[in-house]
Scaffold this motif. Structure first.
Motif, mmCIF file in Angstrom:
data_model
loop_
_atom_site.group_PDB
_atom_site.id
_atom_site.type_symbol
_atom_site.label_atom_id
_atom_site.label_comp_id
_atom_site.label_asym_id
_atom_site.label_seq_id
_atom_site.Cartn_x
_atom_site.Cartn_y
_atom_site.Cartn_z
ATOM 1 N N GLU A 77 -6.713 3.205 5.526
ATOM 2 C CA GLU A 77 -6.262 1.811 5.617
ATOM 3 C C GLU A 77 -4.855 1.709 6.190
ATOM 4 O O GLU A 77 -4.553 0.796 6.940
ATOM 5 N N ARG A 78 -3.982 2.646 5.815
ATOM 6 C CA ARG A 78 -2.597 2.639 6.280
ATOM 7 C C ARG A 78 -2.160 4.070 6.548
ATOM 8 O O ARG A 78 -2.644 4.998 5.901
ATOM 9 N N VAL A 79 -1.242 4.205 7.461
ATOM 10 C CA VAL A 79 -0.706 5.535 7.724
ATOM 11 C C VAL A 79 0.060 6.033 6.502
ATOM 12 O O VAL A 79 -0.088 7.185 6.072
ATOM 13 N N GLN A 80 0.855 5.145 5.920
ATOM 14 C CA GLN A 80 1.649 5.506 4.748
ATOM 15 C C GLN A 80 1.799 4.300 3.835
ATOM 16 O O GLN A 80 1.911 3.168 4.304
ATOM 17 N N ASP A 81 1.805 4.556 2.541
ATOM 18 C CA ASP A 81 2.188 3.525 1.583
ATOM 19 C C ASP A 81 3.705 3.547 1.410
ATOM 20 O O ASP A 81 4.373 4.533 1.734
ATOM 21 N N SER A 82 4.240 2.460 0.860
ATOM 22 C CA SER A 82 5.682 2.391 0.624
ATOM 23 C C SER A 82 6.087 3.389 -0.468
ATOM 24 O O SER A 82 5.258 3.886 -1.227
ATOM 25 N N TYR A 83 7.367 3.654 -0.554
ATOM 26 C CA TYR A 83 7.876 4.708 -1.439
ATOM 27 C C TYR A 83 7.478 4.512 -2.901
ATOM 28 O O TYR A 83 7.203 5.479 -3.606
ATOM 29 N N VAL A 84 7.491 3.248 -3.387
ATOM 30 C CA VAL A 84 7.245 3.029 -4.812
ATOM 31 C C VAL A 84 5.801 3.323 -5.196
ATOM 32 O O VAL A 84 5.473 3.364 -6.385
ATOM 33 N N LEU A 85 4.937 3.521 -4.204
ATOM 34 C CA LEU A 85 3.584 4.012 -4.465
ATOM 35 C C LEU A 85 3.474 5.492 -4.110
ATOM 36 O O LEU A 85 3.021 6.310 -4.900
ATOM 37 N N ARG A 86 3.915 5.830 -2.910
ATOM 38 C CA ARG A 86 3.730 7.183 -2.388
ATOM 39 C C ARG A 86 4.575 8.208 -3.141
ATOM 40 O O ARG A 86 4.188 9.379 -3.254
ATOM 41 N N CYS A 87 5.712 7.782 -3.653
ATOM 42 C CA CYS A 87 6.651 8.734 -4.261
ATOM 43 C C CYS A 87 6.726 8.604 -5.781
ATOM 44 O O CYS A 87 7.706 9.044 -6.399
#
Length: 255
Positions: A17-27
């Motif tokens: 769906e997305r290349v990357q999620d934002s930091y507060v999800l991905r990190c």
């Protein structure tokens, strides 16, 4: 995180769906585990001091000695408690950003603005995000280190004091705020799940959390006093049973 999300149909592989999620999800693991490591560090320092002799003077009966020293100084506790406040504040920082991500139609990937179906007539979770932002801002003030602010006392004999008690007190205040913000994220997330029709796609672990919230806090169809829901969610966070139930569910999974 993999264990918590195991079995969920609400997640996709990276790039679908997305290349990357934002930091507060991905990190989340990197951010939260940094705070977790801090908690372990503070616990270790507290245990050392609980088992230490902090009297002045120190009296050694066996050798008939009375020695004046500095074991009473609170610096070994002041610095860890200041560190504790910072680590706790960060937990609320990222939680509030996830709340914003859910209520903001520009970044919530198709959910209605402020997570309410009848927008305009209803403000939905707008005030929840306001409240979370206010508590996070308060935490930023409280997270200022107390240990750097020494005021001499006792005619300058006590010319450097730790302010450790203030560091501990403000860490407690930060903790109370963090519980509220995480509770707000819980009810916001449950609202988002209902609006997406995604409750049947939850993992076993996250379904436990959703069901526990919904036992007490119903879906928000129209505006109502949200402080009642916020206080109820805070109690869910305060009660460690929810964490125990999730850990039990994860322990029963087979990988």
């Amino acid at each position: 995180m993999r264990n918590i999300l195991a079995g969920s149909k609400n997640v996709t592989k990276q790039g679908v769906e997305r290349v990357q999620d934002s930091y507060v999800l991905r990190c989340i693991p990197q951010i939260m585990c940094a705070s977790k490591d801090t908690l372990e560090y503070v616990k270790q320092k507290v245990e050392i001091e609980l088992n230490a002799a902090t009297d002045n003077p120190l009296i050694f009966v066996e050798t008939d000695e009375v020695i004046s020293g500095g074991n009473f100084h609170g610096q070994p506790m002041a610095l860890p408690f200041d560190f504790l406040g910072i680590a706790l504040a960060e937990m609320a920082n990222v939680s509030e950003r996830r709340i914003e991500k859910m209520v903001n139609p520009a970044i919530n990937h198709g959910l209605p603005a402020f997570l309410v179906e009848k927008g305009g007539l209803n403000s939905g979770f707008m005030i929840v995000q306001y409240s979370a932002a206010a508590l996070v801002s308060e935490n930023k003030v409280l997270a200022h280190p107390a240990s750097v602010d020494s005021i001499p006392t006792s005619a300058n004999q006590e010319d450097h004091v730790s302010m450790g008690s203030i560091a501990a007190k403000k860490s407690k205040d930060i903790l109370e705020n963090v519980r509220k913000v995480i509770g707000m994220e819980l009810i916001t997330a449950c609202q988002a799940i209902d609006l997406k029709g995604a409750k049947d796609k939850l993992s076993p672990a996250t379904k436990i959390v959703y069901d526990e919230v919904r036992k007490i806090i119903p879906y928000v169809a129209e505006d109502r006093p949200m402080y009642i829901d916020i206080h109820a969610a805070e109690e869910i966070v305060r009660n460690n049973k929810l964490v125990e139930d999730v850990e039990k569910a994860i322990g029963q999974l087979e990988f």
